[in-house]
Design a protein around this motif. Structure first.
Motif, PDB file in Angstrom:
ATOM      1  N   GLY A 112       0.798  -1.220   0.000  1.00 33.89           N
ATOM      2  CA  GLY A 112       0.000   0.000   0.000  1.00 33.89           C
ATOM      3  C   GLY A 112       0.829   1.266   0.000  1.00 33.89           C
ATOM      4  O   GLY A 112       0.285   2.372  -0.038  1.00 33.89           O
ATOM      5  N   LEU A 113       2.168   1.124   0.011  1.00 36.82           N
ATOM      6  CA  LEU A 113       3.034   2.307   0.063  1.00 36.82           C
ATOM      7  C   LEU A 113       2.943   3.136  -1.219  1.00 36.82           C
ATOM      8  O   LEU A 113       3.150   4.356  -1.184  1.00 36.82           O
ATOM      9  N   ASP A 114       2.638   2.482  -2.343  1.00 36.88           N
ATOM     10  CA  ASP A 114       2.479   3.235  -3.581  1.00 36.88           C
ATOM     11  C   ASP A 114       1.310   4.208  -3.483  1.00 36.88           C
ATOM     12  O   ASP A 114       1.350   5.311  -4.040  1.00 36.88           O
ATOM     13  N   ARG A 115       0.273   3.824  -2.756  1.00 31.06           N
ATOM     14  CA  ARG A 115      -0.878   4.708  -2.589  1.00 31.06           C
ATOM     15  C   ARG A 115      -0.501   5.976  -1.831  1.00 31.06           C
ATOM     16  O   ARG A 115      -1.053   7.053  -2.080  1.00 31.06           O
ATOM     17  N   LEU A 116       0.438   5.829  -0.899  1.00 35.16           N
ATOM     18  CA  LEU A 116       0.831   6.963  -0.061  1.00 35.16           C
ATOM     19  C   LEU A 116       1.912   7.825  -0.700  1.00 35.16           C
ATOM     20  O   LEU A 116       1.963   9.027  -0.468  1.00 35.16           O
ATOM     21  N   LYS A 144       1.292  19.391  -9.339  1.00 38.05           N
ATOM     22  CA  LYS A 144       1.337  18.693  -8.058  1.00 38.05           C
ATOM     23  C   LYS A 144       2.669  17.986  -7.842  1.00 38.05           C
ATOM     24  O   LYS A 144       3.177  17.924  -6.729  1.00 38.05           O
ATOM     25  N   ILE A 145       3.216  17.426  -8.908  1.00 35.83           N
ATOM     26  CA  ILE A 145       4.397  16.581  -8.742  1.00 35.83           C
ATOM     27  C   ILE A 145       5.677  17.399  -8.552  1.00 35.83           C
ATOM     28  O   ILE A 145       6.762  16.828  -8.443  1.00 35.83           O
ATOM     29  N   LEU A 146       5.548  18.721  -8.465  1.00 35.20           N
ATOM     30  CA  LEU A 146       6.719  19.549  -8.171  1.00 35.20           C
ATOM     31  C   LEU A 146       7.128  19.412  -6.703  1.00 35.20           C
ATOM     32  O   LEU A 146       8.221  19.824  -6.324  1.00 35.20           O
ATOM     33  N   ARG A 147       6.237  18.810  -5.904  1.00 35.03           N
ATOM     34  CA  ARG A 147       6.532  18.627  -4.478  1.00 35.03           C
ATOM     35  C   ARG A 147       6.508  17.143  -4.137  1.00 35.03           C
ATOM     36  O   ARG A 147       5.741  16.368  -4.718  1.00 35.03           O
ATOM     37  N   LYS A 148       7.334  16.752  -3.181  1.00 31.88           N
ATOM     38  CA  LYS A 148       7.314  15.375  -2.704  1.00 31.88           C
ATOM     39  C   LYS A 148       6.002  15.114  -1.971  1.00 31.88           C
ATOM     40  O   LYS A 148       5.464  15.999  -1.306  1.00 31.88           O
ATOM     41  N   ARG A 149       5.551  13.913  -2.109  1.00 38.13           N
ATOM     42  CA  ARG A 149       4.313  13.500  -1.437  1.00 38.13           C
ATOM     43  C   ARG A 149       4.683  12.628  -0.245  1.00 38.13           C
ATOM     44  O   ARG A 149       5.266  11.552  -0.404  1.00 38.13           O
ATOM     45  N   ARG A 150       4.373  13.108   0.939  1.00 36.17           N
ATOM     46  CA  ARG A 150       4.736  12.394   2.152  1.00 36.17           C
ATOM     47  C   ARG A 150       3.568  12.387   3.135  1.00 36.17           C
ATOM     48  O   ARG A 150       2.981  13.432   3.432  1.00 36.17           O
ATOM     49  N   HIS A 151       3.258  11.198   3.653  1.00 35.70           N
ATOM     50  CA  HIS A 151       2.217  11.085   4.672  1.00 35.70           C
ATOM     51  C   HIS A 151       2.708  11.759   5.951  1.00 35.70           C
ATOM     52  O   HIS A 151       3.889  11.662   6.290  1.00 35.70           O
ATOM     53  N   PRO A 152       1.829  12.457   6.680  1.00 35.60           N
ATOM     54  CA  PRO A 152       2.257  13.118   7.922  1.00 35.60           C
ATOM     55  C   PRO A 152       2.961  12.155   8.868  1.00 35.60           C
ATOM     56  O   PRO A 152       2.451  11.067   9.157  1.00 35.60           O
ATOM     57  N   ASN A 153       4.132  12.544   9.348  1.00 37.21           N
ATOM     58  CA  ASN A 153       4.948  11.658  10.182  1.00 37.21           C
ATOM     59  C   ASN A 153       4.292  11.299  11.507  1.00 37.21           C
ATOM     60  O   ASN A 153       4.555  10.244  12.080  1.00 37.21           O
ATOM     61  N   ASP A 154       3.440  12.200  12.027  1.00 36.99           N
ATOM     62  CA  ASP A 154       2.861  11.975  13.355  1.00 36.99           C
ATOM     63  C   ASP A 154       1.570  11.162  13.314  1.00 36.99           C
ATOM     64  O   ASP A 154       0.935  10.943  14.342  1.00 36.99           O
ATOM     65  N   ILE A 155       1.193  10.694  12.128  1.00 40.45           N
ATOM     66  CA  ILE A 155      -0.039   9.918  11.981  1.00 40.45           C
ATOM     67  C   ILE A 155       0.290   8.609  11.267  1.00 40.45           C
ATOM     68  O   ILE A 155       0.705   8.615  10.117  1.00 40.45           O
ATOM     69  N   LYS A 156       0.133   7.505  11.950  1.00 41.82           N
ATOM     70  CA  LYS A 156       0.419   6.198  11.381  1.00 41.82           C
ATOM     71  C   LYS A 156      -0.683   5.806  10.402  1.00 41.82           C
ATOM     72  O   LYS A 156      -1.859   5.777  10.767  1.00 41.82           O
ATOM     73  N   PRO A 157      -0.336   5.507   9.139  1.00 41.40           N
ATOM     74  CA  PRO A 157      -1.377   5.151   8.170  1.00 41.40           C
ATOM     75  C   PRO A 157      -1.898   3.730   8.357  1.00 41.40           C
ATOM     76  O   PRO A 157      -1.141   2.807   8.648  1.00 41.40           O
ATOM     77  N   PHE A 158      -3.193   3.580   8.177  1.00 44.85           N
ATOM     78  CA  PHE A 158      -3.861   2.274   8.240  1.00 44.85           C
ATOM     79  C   PHE A 158      -4.708   2.107   6.984  1.00 44.85           C
ATOM     80  O   PHE A 158      -5.201   3.081   6.416  1.00 44.85           O
ATOM     81  N   GLY A 159      -4.883   0.863   6.569  1.00 44.08           N
ATOM     82  CA  GLY A 159      -5.717   0.588   5.411  1.00 44.08           C
ATOM     83  C   GLY A 159      -6.493  -0.699   5.579  1.00 44.08           C
ATOM     84  O   GLY A 159      -6.064  -1.610   6.291  1.00 44.08           O
ATOM     85  N   GLY A 160      -7.655  -0.759   4.917  1.00 43.94           N
ATOM     86  CA  GLY A 160      -8.465  -1.963   5.015  1.00 43.94           C
ATOM     87  C   GLY A 160      -9.795  -1.791   4.324  1.00 43.94           C
ATOM     88  O   GLY A 160      -9.892  -1.135   3.287  1.00 43.94           O
ATOM     89  N   SER A 161     -10.847  -2.339   4.910  1.00 47.39           N
ATOM     90  CA  SER A 161     -12.169  -2.302   4.303  1.00 47.39           C
ATOM     91  C   SER A 161     -12.775  -0.903   4.361  1.00 47.39           C
ATOM     92  O   SER A 161     -12.663  -0.204   5.365  1.00 47.39           O
TER      93      SER A 161
END
Length: 316
Positions: A134-138, A186-203
């Motif tokens: 799921g890292l590609d999504r982030l 949009k792609i002129l900037r790196k896309r990074r998930h906020p460090n202080d929030i752990k990502p979760f995925g599922g249903s």
């Protein structure tokens, strides 16, 4: 105890009517989002005789492009409307192609006896059940080429090494050829998930208490950058709310969570997934009804006998 059913629909008004009819109790409320790409008039017509049915109007409706953020925005809008009528109780997200595996009254009784705050399936990312965890999504930008299913590209930022490959440049060319060059800013900037929030995925399909729903909406209002980030996430409907729920629970260990109550089959071979259930699948659904309240998905254009049998043998 009141129950607010949030229903995301885009087809088959008669099937949505059948779903709602099976869930009706004196304490059930229905908040319905019809995809902006279709008319909501047929849905309003067939449901006009049922109490406690509320439709989101045009300014609150979204285009549910597959994999895009519109479904998430629709869910957020439904949640806001639901809390005005269900300030204490449970909020349940369903699709118009879901169906109950227990009667509306038994579902009502289930939640009256529940002390949990959420029923949702999600695991921390990276997770074993998604490609690349799921890292590609982030880490990649999801950029639409049109509103058609699967008509999008996934791109890294130009600041990433992975951008400089023939395959990525071919995708950039496809964007330019389709007249979508503005999306490339949009792609002129790196896309990074906020460090202080752990990502979760599922249903995508969850049940939450009204109290937790308020906390989720407060989080969204207090973190506009988090919402903006996920507007470029592939299938954010499987990550956005799930991540917020787990972030809230992490900071409040008194909240209790259990797995999703919606049954889906993602395992069958050589068929489109999730499985669209037919009459031959009844025994599977009967077994699922021991631990789940709902199942998806169904299509009355393909098979109504399965719904008839559920009505007769599980809901009666």
């Amino acid at each position: 105890m009141k129950i607010g059913y949030l229903i995301l629909a885009h087809k088959n008004p008669e099937q949505v009517l059948r779903l709602v009819s099976r869930l009706v109790t004196s304490e059930s409320y229905f908040f319905i989002h019809i995809d902006k790409s279709v008319s909501d008039t047929p849905f309003k017509y067939v449901l006009k005789g049922i109490n406690h049915v509320y439709f989101l109007e045009c300014d609150s409706r979204s285009d549910g492009v597959w994999g895009g953020f519109g479904i998430v925005q629709a869910s957020i809008n439904l949640m806001r409307h639901a809390l005005s009528q269900v300030p204490n109780g449970y909020i349940i997200l369903l699709s118009g192609q879901d169906y109950p595996l227990r009667s509306g009254q038994r579902i009502q009784s289930f939640f009256e006896q529940s002390s949990l705050d959420a029923y949702v399936f999600a695991e921390s990312i990276p997770t074993s059940f998604w490609n690349m965890g799921g890292l590609d999504r982030l880490n990649l930008y999801r950029l639409n080429l049109s509103a058609d299913r699967f008509d999008f590209v996934m791109l890294p930022s130009i600041l990433e090494k992975s951008f400089y490959s023939k395959r990525v440049l071919q995708k950039v060319y496809a964007i330019l050829r389709r007249g979508k060059k503005k999306t490339l800013f949009k792609i002129l900037r790196k896309r990074r998930h906020p460090n202080d929030i752990k990502p979760f995925g599922g249903s995508q399909w969850w049940v939450i208490s009204s109290n937790l729903a308020r906390q989720i909406l407060n989080f969204i209002d207090d973190h506009p950058a988090f919402l903006k980030y996920h507007q470029d996430t592939l299938l954010a409907d499987e990550i956005f709310i799930q991540t917020i729920i787990h972030h809230i629970i992490k900071n409040n260990n008194t909240l209790k969570i259990a797995p999703s109550l919606t049954y889906t089959n993602w395992e069958r071979k050589h068929v489109p997934l999730p499985v669209t259930f037919e009459h031959s699948d009844f025994e599977e659904l009967k077994e699922a009804s021991k631990t789940h309240l709902f199942a998806r998905k169904f299509d009355i254009d393909r098979d109504t006998k399965i719904l008839d049998r559920i009505d007769t043998e599980l809901l009666s």
